[in-house]
Scaffold this motif. Structure first.
Motif, PDB file in Angstrom:
ATOM      1  N   HIS A 248      32.122  31.415  35.134  1.00 42.40           N
ATOM      2  CA  HIS A 248      32.486  31.959  36.442  1.00 42.40           C
ATOM      3  C   HIS A 248      31.713  33.239  36.749  1.00 42.40           C
TER       4      HIS A 248
ATOM      5  N   ARG B 232      29.183  33.790  39.888  1.00 44.44           N
ATOM      6  CA  ARG B 232      29.473  34.828  40.878  1.00 44.44           C
ATOM      7  C   ARG B 232      28.297  35.800  40.971  1.00 44.44           C
TER       8      ARG B 232
ATOM      9  N   ALA C 264      34.805  29.284  42.455  1.00 49.60           N
ATOM     10  CA  ALA C 264      36.271  29.326  42.521  1.00 49.60           C
ATOM     11  C   ALA C 264      36.912  28.494  41.420  1.00 49.60           C
TER      12      ALA C 264
ATOM     13  N   HIS D  26      38.783  36.497  40.008  1.00 55.21           N
ATOM     14  CA  HIS D  26      38.435  35.669  41.177  1.00 55.21           C
ATOM     15  C   HIS D  26      38.723  36.361  42.500  1.00 55.21           C
TER      16      HIS D  26
ATOM     17  N   ARG E 143      46.865  27.778  39.381  1.00 55.98           N
ATOM     18  CA  ARG E 143      46.246  27.930  38.076  1.00 55.98           C
ATOM     19  C   ARG E 143      46.812  26.857  37.148  1.00 55.98           C
TER      20      ARG E 143
ATOM     21  N   CYS F 165      38.620  37.779  46.007  1.00 58.25           N
ATOM     22  CA  CYS F 165      37.769  37.235  47.066  1.00 58.25           C
ATOM     23  C   CYS F 165      36.390  37.894  47.091  1.00 58.25           C
TER      24      CYS F 165
HETATM   25  C1  HEM Z   1      40.839  37.519  55.505  1.00 57.04           C
HETATM   26  C2  HEM Z   1      39.903  36.816  54.944  1.00 57.04           C
HETATM   27  C3  HEM Z   1      40.007  36.196  53.580  1.00 57.04           C
HETATM   28  C4  HEM Z   1      41.104  35.924  52.809  1.00 57.04           C
HETATM   29  C5  HEM Z   1      42.565  36.174  53.151  1.00 57.04           C
HETATM   30  C6  HEM Z   1      40.622  35.374  51.561  1.00 57.04           C
HETATM   31  C7  HEM Z   1      41.421  35.040  50.485  1.00 57.04           C
HETATM   32  C8  HEM Z   1      40.947  34.750  49.228  1.00 57.04           C
HETATM   33  C9  HEM Z   1      41.741  34.643  48.038  1.00 57.04           C
HETATM   34  C10 HEM Z   1      43.256  34.800  47.970  1.00 57.04           C
HETATM   35  C11 HEM Z   1      40.915  34.356  47.008  1.00 57.04           C
HETATM   36  C12 HEM Z   1      41.313  34.169  45.543  1.00 57.04           C
HETATM   37  C13 HEM Z   1      41.366  32.697  45.195  1.00 57.04           C
HETATM   38  C14 HEM Z   1      41.720  32.477  43.744  1.00 57.04           C
HETATM   39  O1  HEM Z   1      41.816  33.442  42.971  1.00 57.04           O
HETATM   40  O2  HEM Z   1      41.930  31.322  43.355  1.00 57.04           O
HETATM   41  C15 HEM Z   1      39.584  34.251  47.540  1.00 57.04           C
HETATM   42  C16 HEM Z   1      38.459  33.916  46.823  1.00 57.04           C
HETATM   43  C17 HEM Z   1      37.259  33.632  47.411  1.00 57.04           C
HETATM   44  N1  HEM Z   1      36.890  33.901  48.702  1.00 57.04           N
HETATM   45 FE1  HEM Z   1      38.016  34.700  50.144  1.00 57.04          FE
HETATM   46  N2  HEM Z   1      39.262  35.270  51.631  1.00 57.04           N
HETATM   47  C18 HEM Z   1      38.842  35.765  52.844  1.00 57.04           C
HETATM   48  C19 HEM Z   1      37.542  35.865  53.296  1.00 57.04           C
HETATM   49  C20 HEM Z   1      36.469  35.308  52.675  1.00 57.04           C
HETATM   50  C21 HEM Z   1      35.116  35.285  53.188  1.00 57.04           C
HETATM   51  C22 HEM Z   1      34.680  35.928  54.516  1.00 57.04           C
HETATM   52  C23 HEM Z   1      34.363  34.607  52.268  1.00 57.04           C
HETATM   53  C24 HEM Z   1      32.909  34.286  52.287  1.00 57.04           C
HETATM   54  C25 HEM Z   1      32.029  34.983  52.924  1.00 57.04           C
HETATM   55  C26 HEM Z   1      35.220  34.239  51.169  1.00 57.04           C
HETATM   56  C27 HEM Z   1      34.842  33.544  50.026  1.00 57.04           C
HETATM   57  C28 HEM Z   1      35.604  33.445  48.878  1.00 57.04           C
HETATM   58  C29 HEM Z   1      35.133  32.850  47.648  1.00 57.04           C
HETATM   59  C30 HEM Z   1      33.779  32.199  47.410  1.00 57.04           C
HETATM   60  C31 HEM Z   1      36.171  32.982  46.729  1.00 57.04           C
HETATM   61  C32 HEM Z   1      36.151  32.535  45.260  1.00 57.04           C
HETATM   62  C33 HEM Z   1      35.765  33.749  44.433  1.00 57.04           C
HETATM   63  C34 HEM Z   1      35.811  33.482  42.957  1.00 57.04           C
HETATM   64  O3  HEM Z   1      36.417  32.493  42.555  1.00 57.04           O
HETATM   65  O4  HEM Z   1      35.257  34.289  42.203  1.00 57.04           O
HETATM   66  N3  HEM Z   1      36.493  34.672  51.446  1.00 57.04           N
HETATM   67  N4  HEM Z   1      39.617  34.523  48.894  1.00 57.04           N
END
Ligand code: HEM
Length: 397
Positions: free
Chosen positions: A98, A102, A91, A344, A288, A346
């Motif tokens: 990144h 990932r 993240a 990034h 950011r 999710c």
């Molecule tokens: C309704 C459920 C979820 C919502 C609303 C959500 C929301 C988000 C959002 C808005 C981001 C973007 C963050 C950014 O760009 O700074 C994100 C990234 C991420 N989410 Fe989710 N998430 C959810 C479920 C999950 C689950 C179930 C997992 C793990 C199994 C997860 C793991 C991650 C990770 C590791 C990132 C970082 C990805 C990256 O930076 O490449 N999220 N999430």
């Protein structure tokens, strides 16, 4: 600057009580119209720009070269300094690092992987709902949302089924303390043991991938691995909040509940799950840092400035969503940003979507009515939103 119809203004955007009250939506609506790119003066928090319109939020997400994640993606009090994961976790890094991070665990998050887990997930969700029905009343936050999201991340990491309830208890304690997961001793001890076990015996789970898959020809350090695990566990808590808030939205909108119960096709459940994600928008913001001077809607953002993307506001932007303040399970199109977008986006989005659909299916099939059985206590946070506790009665079908 004040909102014409009330006593608060953009400076109050960092007040957790305004978020807890839900009144923040009125402020965001005003900001989208009158101050879509707004500078927040520094105080306990660093100064930052607020973006509230859909197109601007999307633009920032999709331009990581200008809007960097490496200095943190959440507003943090200045006194706390930099996030310990800065420049180290998925993240909190920019391309190309990144992408490599990932890629290290991506196999665990594909559509194919989600499909292969579908039977197990469906059975688990039905059992959690059945247990909630049997218990008379339940707290949708803990007994359904947090439980399902914790079981899910445990499964992805490779935690054996018998340990998952213990992990839920520890994660709940860590979450409720408001402190970083890494400061929760039993939880971290468990992950440290698991990390060493995977070093001895590799396995095809996310912990095994963190430990044994190289990133740019190097293995991660132990600190990087644990921060990576913390990143996954912490981020996945959003899923629990969305599911809990989704159930409460169904209580508050009986006609939509009736539509869900009466739906006979899988496509409706698909659109319904997307609307629950948009409506609940459990992640409140992404931050950011500008890497170069840039201009958004005529306002000059300087290199080094923080920029905050308010997700629930983007998801209620009236120039993109028809009647945005209406909870409409049949909404189409619905290109919400609840899960972010771009580099990034999710990584858990596929799992989160499957889980949400399966929960809606299980509720429609097993539950005749969802009745409120106590006050809803909202979270006081500018990072995530949803209920802190909410007691309901699920009446068996
Ligand atoms: C309704 C459920 C979820 C919502 C609303 C959500 C929301 C988000 C959002 C808005 C981001 C973007 C963050 C950014 O760009 O700074 C994100 C990234 C991420 N989410 Fe989710 N998430 C959810 C479920 C999950 C689950 C179930 C997992 C793990 C199994 C997860 C793991 C991650 C990770 C590791 C990132 C970082 C990805 C990256 O930076 O490449 N999220 N999430």
């Amino acid at each position: 600057m004040t909102v014409s119809t009330s006593t608060y203004g953009p400076a109050d955007l960092i007040d957790p009580d305004l978020h807890a009250s839900g009144e923040v939506h009125r402020l965001w609506r005003w900001m989208r119209q009158h101050a879509p790119v707004h500078w927040h003066e520094p105080g306990d928090l660093p100064g930052f720009w607020s973006l509230t319109r859909y197109e601007d939020v999307r633009h920032a997400y999709q331009n990581p070269a200008v809007f960097s994640s490496a200095q943190g993606v959440l507003l943090r009090p200045t006194a706390l300094g930099e996030d310990p994961g800065s420049g180290l976790t998925m993240a909190l890094t920019d391309p190309p690092r990144h992408r490599a991070l990932r890629g290290q665990v991506a196999d665990r998050f594909t559509e194919r992987c989600a499909r292969s887990l579908a039977d197990e997930m469906r059975a688990e969700i039905r059992s959690v709902v059945t247990r909630a029905i049997a218990s008379g009343t339940c707290d949708v936050v803990h007994d359904i949302g947090a439980r399902l999201s914790s079981y899910n991340i445990s499964r992805l990491l490779g935690v054996p089924p018998d340990d998952r309830e213990q992990l839920l208890t520890w994660s709940t304690e860590a979450f409720e303390s408001g402190k970083p997961l890494t400061s929760h001793v039993p939880l971290m001890r468990y992950f440290i043991d698991m990390m060493y076990a995977r070093m001895e015996t590799p396995a095809d789970d996310a912990m095994g991938m963190f430990v044994n898959n190289e990133v740019h020809d190097d293995l991660l350090s132990e600190t990087e691995i644990l921060l990576g695990v913390e990143n996954l566990v912490g981020a996945s808590e959003n899923a629990g909040l969305s599911m809990a808030a989704g159930i409460l939205a169904l209580v508050a909108h009986p006609r939509q509940w009736q539509r869900l119960v009466g739906a006979r096709d899988g496509e409706f459940v698909r659109t319904a799950a997307e609307e629950v994600l948009r409506w609940t928008s459990s992640a409140t913001h992404s931050m950011r840092t500008a890497t170069a001077d840039t201009v958004v809607r005529g306002r000059r953002i300087a290199a080094g400035d923080r920029v905050v993307l308010w997700i629930p506001s983007a998801n209620r932007d009236e120039s993109v969503f028809t009647d945005p303040d209406r909870f409409d399970l049949g909404r189409q199109p619905n290109r919400h940003l609840a899960l972010g977008t771009g580099e990034h986006v999710c990584i858990g989005s596929t799992m989160a979507r499957h889980q949400m659909r399966m929960l809606l299916e299980a509720l429609a099939e097993l539950v005749a009515a969802i009745e409120p059985a106590g006050e809803v206590e909202p979270l006081r946070s500018i990072t995530v939103n949803g209920p802190a506790h909410a007691t309901v009665r699920l009446v068996a079908n």
